[in-house]
Design a protein around this motif. Structure first.
Motif, PDB file in Angstrom:
ATOM      1  N   MET A   1      -3.311  -2.770  -5.769  1.00 15.95           N
ATOM      2  CA  MET A   1      -3.114  -1.318  -5.768  1.00 15.95           C
ATOM      3  C   MET A   1      -1.734  -0.949  -6.296  1.00 15.95           C
TER       4      MET A   1
ATOM      5  N   PHE B   1       0.828  -1.212   0.000  1.00  8.55           N
ATOM      6  CA  PHE B   1       0.000   0.000   0.000  1.00  8.55           C
ATOM      7  C   PHE B   1       0.864   1.264   0.000  1.00  8.55           C
TER       8      PHE B   1
ATOM      9  N   SER C   1      -1.374  -1.835 -10.083  1.00 10.75           N
ATOM     10  CA  SER C   1      -2.127  -0.894 -10.912  1.00 10.75           C
ATOM     11  C   SER C   1      -1.431   0.460 -10.966  1.00 10.75           C
ATOM     12  N   THR C   2      -0.868   0.879  -9.837  1.00  6.62           N
ATOM     13  CA  THR C   2      -0.173   2.165  -9.803  1.00  6.62           C
ATOM     14  C   THR C   2       1.083   2.129 -10.656  1.00  6.62           C
TER      15      THR C   2
ATOM     16  N   ALA D   1       2.547   2.029  -3.293  1.00  3.72           N
ATOM     17  CA  ALA D   1       1.583   2.622  -4.222  1.00  3.72           C
ATOM     18  C   ALA D   1       1.342   4.081  -3.873  1.00  3.72           C
TER      19      ALA D   1
ATOM     20  N   SER E   1      -5.553  -7.171  -2.087  1.00  4.68           N
ATOM     21  CA  SER E   1      -6.008  -5.854  -2.526  1.00  4.68           C
ATOM     22  C   SER E   1      -4.853  -4.864  -2.598  1.00  4.68           C
ATOM     23  N   CYS E   2      -3.992  -4.868  -1.582  1.00  2.57           N
ATOM     24  CA  CYS E   2      -2.851  -3.956  -1.580  1.00  2.57           C
ATOM     25  C   CYS E   2      -1.875  -4.279  -2.709  1.00  2.57           C
TER      26      CYS E   2
END
Length: 205
Positions: free
Chosen positions: A102, A48, A105-106, A51, A98-99
């Protein structure tokens, strides 16, 4: 390294941890002072935060993005991302996945030239992807030791991570070499490291 490397690494870890989700993750994570639960939270938090570092259009090269953080106990990891233990191990795995998404995707979304702060030195999207890969690979080693879980990641992921973040380390069997480079064990002719850093600096080309 690319977002695909990170996505693959997270998927492998997610699959391995899913197979032992019914075990007690409050067990110590190998030689760490953290529990297995805390170590998976730490992996999630790293993904996280990396990102977040890449998110601003003009990131700082001298300090973190100012998300708050805290510790749940003395000696525990300092984190922004927490999961209520009452939600169980599978909820933590969902947060971890999920992290990872993230960060992947970033990495795909930002310009390849964007650089942002890391305490070991500024890095770019490729560097942060590699950091995410290394954090997951080696902390999975810690968790696997705590849970009695087999964990030997693919050699190409280890080789690419070493090439990107530890470019001066001589070639060798990639997984033991990555463990040695991150202070986890010895290699023939190379004593265990008491401290270590990686080199996330931007590479030409």
């Amino acid at each position: 390294m690319l977002s695909d490397d990170l996505t693959r690494t997270v998927a492998l870890a997610r699959e391995a941890l899913g197979a032992v989700a019914d075990l007690d993750w409050q067990a110590p994570a190998g030689s760490l002072t953290w529990t297995c639960w805390e170590t998976v939270e730490h992996m999630s938090d790293d993904l996280f935060v990396y990102a977040a570092q890449l998110g601003p259009a003009t990131p700082s090269l001298t300090t973190h993005v100012r998300f708050g953080w805290s510790r749940r106990r003395d000696g525990g990891p300092a984190l922004t991302i927490f999961v209520d233990p009452a939600e169980g191990n599978r909820a933590l795995l969902q947060v971890f996945e999920s992290c990872g998404t993230m960060l992947a995707s970033t990495v795909d979304a930002v310009p390849t030239t964007r650089q942002s702060f890391h305490e070991y030195g500024p890095s770019d999207a490729s560097g942060f992807a590699a950091m995410g890969v290394v954090e997951v690979l080696v902390h999975m080693h810690d968790v696997a030791a705590g849970l009695g879980l087999p964990w030997t990641p693919p050699a190409d992921l280890c080789t690419n991570a070493l090439r990107r973040l530890f470019p001066t380390i001589p070639a060798g069997d990639p997984w033991p070499t990555l463990l040695w480079a991150t202070g986890r064990g010895e290699l023939p002719g190379r004593p265990a490291l008491s401290s270590w850093t990686w080199d996330g600096s931007v590479r030409a080309g």
